[in-house]
Design a protein around this motif. Structure first.
Motif, short mmCIF file in Angstrom:
data_model
loop_
_atom_site.label_atom_id
_atom_site.label_comp_id
_atom_site.label_asym_id
_atom_site.label_seq_id
_atom_site.Cartn_x
_atom_site.Cartn_y
_atom_site.Cartn_z
N ARG A 1 105.70 -103.14 97.01
CA ARG A 1 107.12 -103.01 97.36
C ARG A 1 107.84 -104.25 96.88
N ASP A 2 109.18 -104.21 96.94
CA ASP A 2 109.97 -105.35 96.51
C ASP A 2 109.72 -106.54 97.42
N ILE A 3 109.36 -107.66 96.82
CA ILE A 3 109.28 -108.92 97.55
C ILE A 3 109.90 -109.98 96.64
N PRO A 4 110.35 -111.09 97.22
CA PRO A 4 110.83 -112.18 96.35
C PRO A 4 109.67 -112.69 95.50
N LEU A 5 109.87 -112.74 94.20
CA LEU A 5 108.81 -113.22 93.31
C LEU A 5 109.02 -114.71 93.07
N ASN A 6 108.31 -115.53 93.81
CA ASN A 6 108.52 -116.96 93.75
C ASN A 6 107.21 -117.70 94.02
N GLN A 7 107.34 -119.01 94.20
CA GLN A 7 106.16 -119.85 94.41
C GLN A 7 105.29 -119.37 95.57
N GLY A 8 105.93 -118.76 96.57
CA GLY A 8 105.19 -118.32 97.75
C GLY A 8 104.10 -117.31 97.44
N CYS A 9 104.28 -116.54 96.36
CA CYS A 9 103.27 -115.54 96.01
C CYS A 9 101.91 -116.18 95.77
N LEU A 10 101.90 -117.40 95.24
CA LEU A 10 100.64 -118.05 94.92
C LEU A 10 100.16 -118.99 96.01
N ALA A 11 100.98 -119.18 97.07
CA ALA A 11 100.60 -120.13 98.13
C ALA A 11 99.30 -119.73 98.82
N PRO A 12 99.03 -118.42 99.07
CA PRO A 12 97.76 -118.06 99.73
C PRO A 12 96.57 -118.03 98.79
N VAL A 13 96.79 -118.42 97.55
CA VAL A 13 95.77 -118.21 96.52
C VAL A 13 95.39 -119.55 95.89
N ARG A 14 94.09 -119.76 95.77
CA ARG A 14 93.61 -120.91 94.98
C ARG A 14 92.99 -120.35 93.70
N VAL A 15 93.44 -120.85 92.58
CA VAL A 15 93.00 -120.34 91.28
C VAL A 15 92.10 -121.37 90.61
N VAL A 16 90.91 -120.94 90.25
CA VAL A 16 89.94 -121.81 89.57
C VAL A 16 89.79 -121.30 88.13
N ILE A 17 90.20 -122.12 87.18
CA ILE A 17 90.08 -121.76 85.76
C ILE A 17 89.35 -122.89 85.06
N PRO A 18 88.19 -122.65 84.48
CA PRO A 18 87.44 -123.74 83.84
C PRO A 18 88.19 -124.32 82.64
N ARG A 19 88.32 -125.62 82.62
CA ARG A 19 88.98 -126.29 81.49
C ARG A 19 88.18 -126.05 80.20
N GLY A 20 88.91 -125.92 79.12
CA GLY A 20 88.25 -125.68 77.84
C GLY A 20 87.88 -124.23 77.62
N SER A 21 88.22 -123.37 78.58
CA SER A 21 87.93 -121.94 78.42
C SER A 21 89.08 -121.26 77.68
N ILE A 22 88.89 -119.99 77.38
CA ILE A 22 89.91 -119.21 76.69
C ILE A 22 91.17 -119.08 77.56
N LEU A 23 91.02 -119.32 78.90
CA LEU A 23 92.16 -119.23 79.81
C LEU A 23 92.76 -120.59 80.16
N ASP A 24 92.20 -121.68 79.66
CA ASP A 24 92.79 -123.02 79.83
C ASP A 24 92.33 -123.88 78.67
N PRO A 25 92.82 -123.58 77.47
CA PRO A 25 92.28 -124.23 76.27
C PRO A 25 92.77 -125.68 76.14
N THR A 26 92.22 -126.38 75.18
CA THR A 26 92.65 -127.75 74.91
C THR A 26 94.06 -127.73 74.33
N PRO A 27 94.79 -128.86 74.41
CA PRO A 27 96.19 -128.87 73.99
C PRO A 27 96.43 -128.48 72.54
#
Length: 1298
Positions: A1055-1081
């Protein structure tokens, strides 16, 4: 429409609930009547019954219902009707077959390929209007002089054409006879390029009529404009609706003697003009009802207010219509109604989901998602309808806006007839309203006392007042958008209020918009019927054109306009108008060459000069309007004429003669009552409108009542009766706000609207002032507001790949620059490691300082897709880049404005810098880059102004507190969803950890493990085990993964909710550095933005078991050579889910880009579209089957470089719970000599004239065991709770189609 001959003139508005009758009787006096549109127990047809009652009352004799009415005393009947709209909404039109050029059988099903609702995984879409399709063997293409092409012919636009294949009428005949044998009698004929070459459609039409088809709609006649998709929808709507309208008209005629032979009968069209009964057609009828109201206030309020621009505010039971008039009708020439895009002149009437019958929620409706609404007051879009109606109707209906007004004392049951209850013989029930609202108040107070921020409970009246305020704010948003979109200030307008429910909200709406005057006509409850009486008869003639607007073509343009003018005049003369009552207005549909932004301009305020056509200086009119709407002009760019149009008008409207008597004393107070306002109940006098005289002045608060409406004059406002008996309200200033920083759910809802409105208005400024096609026409941008910590507060529009990503950018700058942020600084960034998505998306950030504060108190930002910022290929989207530098100019943290000075030299140097790298170029369009960056700075400045106004109204501490509250509200919604998901698994004995894995076509795994914490409503999303950074450009910056995660969370909440920073507040995201989802600069990332993002979504939704995989690809296709470049993304199949089949031929998840219309593509680029149809059978089998992909074939007419960047060519889109996977995609190149080559998923290859690119896009996965029984219907049709429409709605749809 006077009555000199002593006969009656009727104007009738047949609405969905009520029919309003306005009659001018012999002698000039007026009678009005309101009756139910449907009352089969008492009469067959409401307009006929209304006429019968008035004739009976005036004549003093009984007229039996079972006999046709005598027409000798009736001079004219004018009618507006919702018959066409209702047939479209309810899909109750004629059985229709579509005849379309071979290769395009599914063109109208695919349409623009964009989905209606970004976040609904079921992808509900309205079904097409036709039930069968015949492909016609014929083909016309634009002439380009290739060897062996034969002699060209000239189309009616002036274009040269090649007739590649004549119509195969022999083969078509048997197919048409087959349709007739199945009972289909109505056809829509839609052939490629028929807007300029109508002969093929005419041949097909002649054959069909010869065979006995009763209605044949040719697209070349329904609306001869370029673009086959909307023209095809228009022809289908005409074939679908016109027979239904004709049946209604014939039934109406039978109620009168002689079938109305000697009576002038006219119907209101969508464009605000009347048309004879026999020429009233379906595609021109969908706004027949609401158009009358616009004509009504344009002819009354606009004149009475001395020509001040007017906003029309028509608040009915289900929704509210908003429009604008400033001396001429504002038309749109393409708009969607009930999922059907119509190409036809229509008044720009914007419908929003807030009417008297709109339902009130603090928790979800029973049929909705299982997650609570988390502390927001919500009004609509669900409506109580006419049956059962609001709770106060005594039929067990839900609580609505009407009930809230009744509880507040703003409606008086004694002023309503006793037509309620099961026996339709009882008064309105305040008790039922109070009881229904008390149930909602209990939910509100439970949340307040037990929620995250305990607060004092609210009284029943405070809850009712809160819902009314939220409804008002919902109605203000489209008014702001409608005016500011065209460069107007809403406060400079008068609010013309009409409709049954509008009078209770008018003062509050005007005050919120800064307007100082409300005008309410004395017949406001029946203004649409009055508008019909005041309207003129209109005949329009239009034809397509492709001439440049230049001195050498002025004679041709004048000749074409003269021919169309003669056609209009002759038609109106034939209807009995003397030449003295006929006027014409000429229009040219103009645009700058190379753009899609065409404006229909009239030269009536720009007389002819020595350097213009004789019909007027259209060029000056175009430049003036373009500057007003967009803030700049392009003087060096040629102007092209797309269409020529003439509007002929026969003046015939009524002139009202009944005027009220002058005042002879103070107004009489009918009674005193108690009305609730901010702060409590106040003694409120009640006046009867019929007793008020010219000159009477009434101080607010008071109620003014007549038989059709109730007008609330709020405290601080004053009403005056004008010389014509109308009510003019002078709106006073609002009392100073006393809102505190503590959470109040009413103000939470209001601030939610206000914060979103700020982002929307920033977007309007950006679109108006930008110069590039990407931002101005494709609307590929987002604007956003951030709190002092850089946390997202509001974002518009909701482009999936931008969701949440800008927050990372702003927070990077806060950490990176620290104290080096000063007033007058504006920052520019696009680097992936600084929160960027891909390099062409440039983000401009402005920190906002406030007196007495040392650090920024909030931030505003705008992200726009620039067409080119350098790199190894034009467009800065190279398919084979391996480093970031090859993709264009890079900005990590760049001060675009420093100390208030735009750093043009420095940013120019940075944009040209990629040219120093071997094989790369600097930006190829510096002028557009600089113009768009200035537009982004201007959009940010607008955001600063608007937030400053908000702070001025409420105070800095309150605004910042509500930024936090609105983020906490989104957080609560996500926590509720995670708890519900975890509880569901726990109840089934399943673990609270879920996982999923999928692969890119190169084998790179994307792995996810989600651990749910049930007590906290939180989760860890762990992407450990995901593959390493890749050598190509499929690497996705961290911000892309976060955008995909926010998108998925919003889909799962449902349903409609405000799409803002709060959406990610209950979530901790682990993405390995150097992976295809967090590549080098230094990693290349352009493919990660458009391809890897889709796989991330597939994996997240797979882990939650929400639905099978959709096509998982955007199918990026680029074509270019030295003088042209073209880019498109192509639809595929959507995944099936629990309860729905996957939609075929639609974009899914992280993209929603519209595809270029085949006729536009062929006219501007050297290609021929040979096929564009569904790839039948490519969706995965299952209890619910996956959606099919598409087949798209492009034949090249010039040498060019073809580049494809695609996925799902190796790994299939997965099925779920026994469902089978969808088919892989396939990219084929068929050489002119017949050799077929599989291009693979990613390549660039030279192509030559005669080569064909054949794209097969992937299907969606199936859901459930294919052997399980399939339910009767598994494809959701999107028939909305109300009919949203208008330019504001179209703009939002276009924004979300990126």
């Amino acid at each position: 429409m006077g009555s000199p001959e002593g006969r009656f003139h009727f104007a009738i508005d047949r609405g969905g609930t009520f029919t309003d009758v306005f009659a001018q009787c012999p002698g000039g006096h007026v009678r009005v009547l309101k009756l139910l549109s449907e009352d089969p127990a008492n009469y067959a047809d409401a307009p006929t019954e209304g006429i019968r009652r008035i004739l009976e009352q005036e004549g003093g004799m009984l007229l039996p219902r079972d006999r046709p009415l005598d027409t000798s005393r009736i001079a004219s009947i004018r009618m507006g009707t919702t018959v066409a709209t209702n047939a479209l909404l309810e899909r109750r039109g004629e059985r229709v077959a579509l005849l379309v050029t071979r290769g395009f059988r599914d063109l109208l099903h695919v349409g623009t390929q964009a989905r209606e609702d970004l976040f609904d995984l079921a992808v509900p879409m309205p079904e097409v209007l036709y039930e069968d399709v015949l492909e016609v063997d014929e083909r016309v293409v634009l002439y380009r002089g290739e060897p062996g092409s034969g002699a060209p012919v000239k189309g009616r636009t002036g274009d040269l054409l090649e007739l590649q294949q004549p119509v195969d009428l022999g083969g078509l005949r048997a197919k048409l006879e087959g349709l007739l044998s199945r009972g289909i009698r109505s056809l829509a004929v839609v052939l490629m390029h028929s807007y300029t070459w109508a002969q093929h459609e005419q041949q097909v039409g002649a054959l069909a009529r010869e065979l006995g088809f009763t209605h044949v709609s040719l697209s070349s006649e329904a609306m001869p404009m370029v673009r086959i998709v909307p023209r095809g929808h228009t022809a289908c709507a005409d074939a679908y609706l016109t027979p239904a309208i004709q049946r209604y008209v014939q039934g109406f005629r039978r109620g009168f003697q002689g079938q109305l032979k000697d009576v002038q009968v006219l119907f209101m069209r969508s464009d605000g003009g009347l048309a004879p009964m026999d020429s009233f057609s379906g595609s021109r009828a969908v706004l027949s009802g609401p158009a009358g109201g616009v004509v009504g206030y344009s002819a009354t309020t606009y004149q009475a207010e001395g020509g001040q621009p007017v906003i029309g505010f028509d608040m009915g039971g289900t929704s509210t219509d908003v429009s604008r008039y400033a001396g001429e009708f504002e038309h749109v020439f393409e708009a969607s109604t009930a999922g059907v895009t119509l190409q036809a002149p229509q008044l720009d009437i914007n419908t929003v989901a807030a009417g008297g019958g709109s339902r009130l929620f603090f928790s979800p409706p029973e049929s909705g998602p299982p997650y609570p609404r988390s502390g927001l007051f919500v009004v609509g879009p669900e409506s109580a309808g006419a049956h059962p109606g609001p709770a106060c109707y005594r039929k067990g209906g839900p609580v609505t806006v009407t009930d809230a007004n009744l509880v507040l004392g703003r409606l008086l049951p004694a002023s309503f007839p006793c037509i309620f209850g099961p026996g339709e013989d009882q008064p309105l029930s305040p008790e039922a309203s109070r009881k229904a609202l008390e149930a909602v108040a209990t939910e509100v107070n439970s949340f307040l006392t037990n929620g995250p921020c305990p607060a004092s409970p609210l009284s029943l009246e405070e809850v009712a007042m809160g819902f009314v305020r939220v409804a008002n704010e919902a109605m203000c948003r489209p008014i702001r958008a409608l005016t500011q979109a065209r460069g107007h200030d809403p406060s400079a307008h008068v609010l013309a209020c009409f409709g049954g429910a509008g009078g209770q909200h008018a003062c509050a709406i005007a005050r919120a918009l800064g307007m100082d005057t409300v005008h309410i006509h004395r017949h406001s409850g029946l203004l649409s019927a009055l508008g019909l009486a005041l309207a003129d008869v209109v005949h329009e003639a239009q034809e397509p054109c492709s001439l440049p607007y230049a001195p050498e073509t002025f004679v041709q343009l004048d000749q074409r306009l003269s021919r169309l003018e003669e056609q209009c005049v002759d038609t109106l003369l034939a209807q009995g108008f003397p030449r003295s009552q006929i006027s014409t207005e000429s229009f040219l549909h103009l645009r700058y060459q190379g753009t899609d932004c065409a404006l229909m301009v009239s030269a009536h305020q720009h007389p002819a000069t020595a350097h213009s056509p004789r019909a007027g200086d259209f060029g000056a009119a175009f430049v003036e309007r373009y500057m007003r709407e967009f803030g700049f002009i392009i003087p060096e760019r040629p102007v092209v004429v797309d269409d020529v149009r003439v509007r002929g008008t026969g003046r015939s409207g009524l002139r009202l003669e009944d005027v009220p008597k002058a005042q002879s004393g103070p107004p009489r107070v009918d009674k005193m009552t108690q009305c609730y306002f901010e702060g409590g109940y106040q003694e409120t006098p009640v006046y009867l409108l019929g007793e008020l005289c010219s000159g009477h002045k009434l101080q607010g608060p008071c109620l003014i009542i007549d038989s059709n409406s109730t007008i609330l004059v709020e405290p601080g406002c004053q009403a005056e009766v004008t010389e014509t008996g109308d009510i003019r309200i002078s709106v006073g200033a609002e009392a100073p706000s006393t809102v505190g920083a503590q959470l109040d759910p009413i103000h939470l809802s209001i601030f939610s609207h206000r914060f979103m409105s700020i982002a929307e208005q920033m977007g309007r400024i950006l679109q108006r002032t930008a110069i590039s096609t990407n931002i101005k026409e494709r609307l590929d941008f987002s604007c956003a507001l951030f709190g002092p910590d850089g946390g997202l507060v509001s974002n518009a529009p909701h482009i999936p790949v931008h969701l949440g990503a800008m927050q990372e950018t702003v927070q990077f700058q806060i950490q990176h620059l620290g104290a080096d942020l000063h007033p007058g600084d504006v920052l520019l960034s696009n680097h992936p490691s600084a929160g960027g998505s891909h390099l062409p998306d440039l983000t401009v950030i402005t920190p906002v300082f406030w007196p007495g504060q040392t650090r920024p108190v909030f931030y505003v930002a705008s992200r726009g897709h620039h067409a080119d910022i350098g790199g190894i290929t034009p467009g800065s989207m190279p398919p084979h880049s391996t480093t970031l530098q090859q993709e264009g100019a890079v900005f990590l943290s760049f001060k675009l404005v420093q100390g208030g000075v735009f750093q043009e030299d420095a940013v120019t140097e940075a944009l040209r810098a990629p040219g120093k790298i071997p094989g790369c170029s600097g930006t190829r369009n510096l002028h557009d880059n600089l113009s768009d960056l200035r537009a982004q700075v201007a959009a940010n400045q607008k955001g600063i102004q608007l937030v400053g106004e908000l702070i001025g109204q409420y105070g800095l501490d309150v605004v910042q507190a509500y930024m936090g509250h609105i983020q906490a509200n989104a957080e609560l919604a996500v926590r509720d969803m995670l708890r519900a998901f975890g509880s569901s698994r726990q109840a089934r004995g399943l673990p609270l950890e879920v996982s999923a894995e999928d692969h890119m076509d190169d084998g790179s795994p994307i792995r996810l493990r989600v651990q749910i914490n049930l007590s906290q409503g939180s989760a860890v999303f762990d992407f450990s085990g995901t593959g390493p950074e890749v050598f190509g450009n499929l690497n996705a910056p961290r911000a892309i993964t976060l955008s995909a995660l926010i998108y998925c969370l919003r889909c799962l909440v449902g349903r409609d909710i405000p799409l803002n920073q709060g959406c990610l507040a209950p979530v901790r995201v682990v993405i390995p550095r150097g992976s295809i989802l967090d590549p080098t600069p230094e990693a290349a990332v352009v493919g990660g933005n458009v391809l890897t993002s889709q796989r991330v979504v597939d994996v997240i939704l797979g882990a939650f078991g929400a639905c099978a995989a959709s096509q998982g690809c955007m199918n990026n296709v680029t074509l270019g050579n030295a003088h042209m470049g073209y880019y498109e993304t192509v639809a595929g199949g959507a995944g099936a889910g629990p309860g729905w089949h996957g939609r075929s031929g639609v974009h899914s998840h992280m993209t929603n880009t519209r595809i270029t219309d085949p006729e536009i593509l062929e006219s501007r680029y050297p290609v021929i579209v040979r096929r564009f149809e569904l790839r039948l059978g490519s969706g995965g089998r299952g209890r619910f089957r996956g959606g099919d992909g598409v087949i798209r074939e492009l034949l090249f007419r010039e040498e060019a470089l073809l580049s494809v960047l695609t996925e799902r060519r190796a790994f299939q889109p997965y099925g779920l719970h026994g469902g089978e996977p969808g088919a892989r995609g396939l990219n084929l190149l068929i050489r002119k000599d017949g050799r077929t080559v599989n291009l693979g998923g990613k390549t660039s290859v030279p192509v030559f004239p005669g080569d064909v690119f054949c794209l097969h896009t992937p299907g969606g996965g199936g859901y459930g065991d294919p052997e399980d029984p399939v339910p009767p219907s598994g494809s959701p049709q999107h028939i909305p709770a109300f009919l949203e429409r208008g330019s504001v709605y179209e703009y939002r749809r276009a924004q979300e189609a990126v």
